[in-house]
Design a protein around this motif. Structure first.
Motif, short mmCIF file in Angstrom:
data_model
loop_
_atom_site.label_atom_id
_atom_site.label_comp_id
_atom_site.label_asym_id
_atom_site.label_seq_id
_atom_site.Cartn_x
_atom_site.Cartn_y
_atom_site.Cartn_z
N THR A 31 0.85 -1.20 0.00
CA THR A 31 0.00 0.00 0.00
C THR A 31 0.88 1.25 0.00
O THR A 31 1.99 1.24 0.53
CB THR A 31 -0.94 0.03 1.22
N GLY A 32 0.37 2.31 -0.59
CA GLY A 32 1.12 3.57 -0.65
C GLY A 32 2.44 3.41 -1.38
O GLY A 32 3.48 3.88 -0.92
N GLY A 33 2.41 2.77 -2.56
CA GLY A 33 3.65 2.40 -3.22
C GLY A 33 4.04 3.22 -4.43
O GLY A 33 4.82 2.73 -5.27
N THR A 34 3.55 4.45 -4.55
CA THR A 34 3.90 5.25 -5.72
C THR A 34 4.96 6.30 -5.43
O THR A 34 5.50 6.90 -6.37
CB THR A 34 2.66 5.96 -6.29
N ARG A 35 5.27 6.54 -4.15
CA ARG A 35 6.30 7.53 -3.81
C ARG A 35 7.09 7.05 -2.59
O ARG A 35 6.66 6.15 -1.87
CB ARG A 35 5.69 8.89 -3.47
N GLY A 36 8.22 7.66 -2.35
CA GLY A 36 8.95 7.49 -1.12
C GLY A 36 9.30 6.05 -0.77
O GLY A 36 9.73 5.26 -1.62
N ILE A 37 9.09 5.70 0.50
CA ILE A 37 9.43 4.36 0.99
C ILE A 37 8.67 3.29 0.23
O ILE A 37 9.22 2.25 -0.15
CB ILE A 37 9.17 4.26 2.50
N GLY A 38 7.37 3.50 0.03
CA GLY A 38 6.57 2.50 -0.65
C GLY A 38 7.07 2.18 -2.04
O GLY A 38 7.16 1.01 -2.43
N ALA A 39 7.44 3.22 -2.80
CA ALA A 39 7.97 3.00 -4.14
C ALA A 39 9.29 2.25 -4.09
O ALA A 39 9.57 1.39 -4.95
CB ALA A 39 8.13 4.34 -4.87
N ASN A 63 2.35 0.14 3.93
CA ASN A 63 3.21 1.31 3.98
C ASN A 63 2.44 2.62 4.08
O ASN A 63 2.96 3.61 4.61
CB ASN A 63 4.10 1.35 2.73
N ALA A 64 1.21 2.68 3.58
CA ALA A 64 0.46 3.93 3.58
C ALA A 64 0.30 4.46 5.00
O ALA A 64 -0.02 3.72 5.92
CB ALA A 64 -0.91 3.72 2.94
N GLY A 65 0.53 5.75 5.18
CA GLY A 65 0.39 6.35 6.50
C GLY A 65 0.85 7.79 6.50
O GLY A 65 1.33 8.30 5.48
N GLY A 66 0.74 8.44 7.66
CA GLY A 66 1.18 9.82 7.79
C GLY A 66 0.20 10.66 8.59
O GLY A 66 -0.91 10.22 8.88
N ALA A 67 0.64 11.85 8.95
CA ALA A 67 -0.20 12.79 9.70
C ALA A 67 0.49 14.14 9.72
O ALA A 67 1.70 14.24 9.48
CB ALA A 67 -0.44 12.30 11.13
N GLN A 68 -0.28 15.17 10.02
CA GLN A 68 0.25 16.52 10.14
C GLN A 68 0.37 16.91 11.61
O GLN A 68 -0.42 16.44 12.44
CB GLN A 68 -0.66 17.52 9.41
N SER A 81 -4.52 -1.21 8.19
CA SER A 81 -3.82 -2.49 8.23
C SER A 81 -4.73 -3.59 8.76
O SER A 81 -4.75 -4.71 8.23
CB SER A 81 -2.57 -2.37 9.11
N VAL A 82 -5.47 -3.30 9.82
CA VAL A 82 -6.37 -4.29 10.41
C VAL A 82 -7.39 -4.77 9.37
O VAL A 82 -7.63 -5.99 9.22
CB VAL A 82 -7.09 -3.70 11.63
N ARG A 83 -7.97 -3.84 8.65
CA ARG A 83 -9.02 -4.19 7.69
C ARG A 83 -8.48 -5.02 6.52
O ARG A 83 -9.09 -6.02 6.12
CB ARG A 83 -9.69 -2.92 7.17
N LEU A 84 -7.34 -4.61 5.98
CA LEU A 84 -6.80 -5.34 4.84
C LEU A 84 -6.27 -6.71 5.27
O LEU A 84 -6.45 -7.71 4.56
CB LEU A 84 -5.69 -4.53 4.16
N ASP A 85 -5.65 -6.77 6.44
CA ASP A 85 -5.21 -8.07 6.95
C ASP A 85 -6.38 -9.03 7.09
O ASP A 85 -6.28 -10.21 6.73
CB ASP A 85 -4.54 -7.91 8.32
N ALA A 86 -7.49 -8.53 7.61
CA ALA A 86 -8.65 -9.40 7.81
C ALA A 86 -9.14 -10.02 6.51
O ALA A 86 -9.67 -11.14 6.51
CB ALA A 86 -9.79 -8.60 8.46
N LEU A 87 -8.92 -9.33 5.40
CA LEU A 87 -9.35 -9.84 4.10
C LEU A 87 -8.33 -10.76 3.45
O LEU A 87 -8.70 -11.67 2.71
CB LEU A 87 -9.65 -8.66 3.17
N LEU A 88 -7.05 -10.55 3.72
CA LEU A 88 -6.00 -11.32 3.05
C LEU A 88 -5.45 -12.46 3.89
O LEU A 88 -4.93 -13.45 3.35
CB LEU A 88 -4.86 -10.39 2.63
N VAL A 89 -5.54 -12.35 5.20
CA VAL A 89 -4.98 -13.39 6.08
C VAL A 89 -5.64 -14.76 5.87
O VAL A 89 -4.93 -15.79 5.88
CB VAL A 89 -5.06 -12.97 7.55
#
Length: 258
Positions: free
Chosen positions: A21-29, A90-95, A119-127
């Protein structure tokens, strides 16, 4: 030879299917590029299509903060790959805010949705699929700020602290099924989002913010996205086959000192 070229030569992830997740910039990319170079098939996500994903990755536009977004990602991964071996949240962040009292209920909910519940929601679907196949690796992205929480980012670090606790519990639950769960805990990393956040914090708190923004970690530099990606790939690989429920701090020694 660069680290990514070395990864390409090893092809240690050949035949693996990964969701980042969040893989188009920065750490995710950086994570996506390394996985692709090491032979994996990768589906990555972002809230918008503003930034192109690394070449070779499958892209799905989805908002990880929502239940529908998680469902969209999981459905796309199943349709594209049939099975998922690796999930990197990987998706995350805050101001920053001017103290905890300035953080509204809405901001708290947004921070929890993005930095924890996504993370909890996506894990529940893929686990369930990972359990059925008897293998899998999940890597959650935390923040070294949980080691020294402070008021302007209390919403963010609280969500990440919850994520780390959840990760340890999930690791214990899934270990008998051959599914490993670990956390990478980065320090300051040179990314577009991180630079913007540090600049805003410096403006809000001219003295302390500026000093913190310019001070260097003990290893003498701010981290690069590839530093964090290397840690993620280690935890996702068979090299870490006996590692689960762990948090790997990658911060140049800034926060992890006693």
């Amino acid at each position: 030879m660069t680290t990514i070229e070395m990864g390409s030569a090893s092809r240690e992830f050949a035949g693996k299917r990964a969701v980042v997740t969040g893989g188009t910039r920065g750490i995710g990319a950086a994570v996506v590029r390394r996985l692709l170079a090491a032979g994996a098939e990768v589906l990555t996500t972002a809230r918008s299509a503003e930034h192109a994903p690394p070449a070779g990755a499958v892209f799905t536009q989805a908002d990880v903060r929502t239940v529908d977004g998680a469902r969209t990602i999981a459905a796309a991964a199943r349709a594209e790959f049939g099975r998922v071996d690796i999930v990197v949240h990987n998706a995350g962040g805050a101001q920053p805010y001017a103290g905890s009292a300035a953080i509204t209920d809405e901001v708290w909910r947004e921070a929890l949705d993005l930095n924890f519940l996504a993370s909890v929601r996506l894990d529940a679907l893929l686990v369930p699929g990972m359990r059925a196949q008897g293998s899998g690796a999940i890597v959650h992205m935390s923040s070294a700020a949980v080691l020294t929480p402070f008021a302007p980012f209390l919403h963010y670090v609280s969500a990440k602290a919850a994520l780390e606790t959840y990760s340890r519990g999930l690791a214990s639950e899934l270990a008998p099924d051959g599914v490993r769960v670990n956390t990478v805990t980065p320090g300051r990393v040179a990314t577009p989002g991180g630079a913007q956040t540090r600049e805003e914090w410096s403006r809000m708190n001219a003295a302390d913010g500026a000093a913190a923004a310019t001070a260097m970690p003990p290893l003498g530099r701010v981290g690069e996205p590839d530093d964090i990606a290397a840690a993620v790939l280690y935890l996702a690989s068979e090299r870490a086959s006996w590692v689960t429920g762990s948090s790997l701090v990658v911060d140049g020694g800034e926060f992890s000192r006693g």
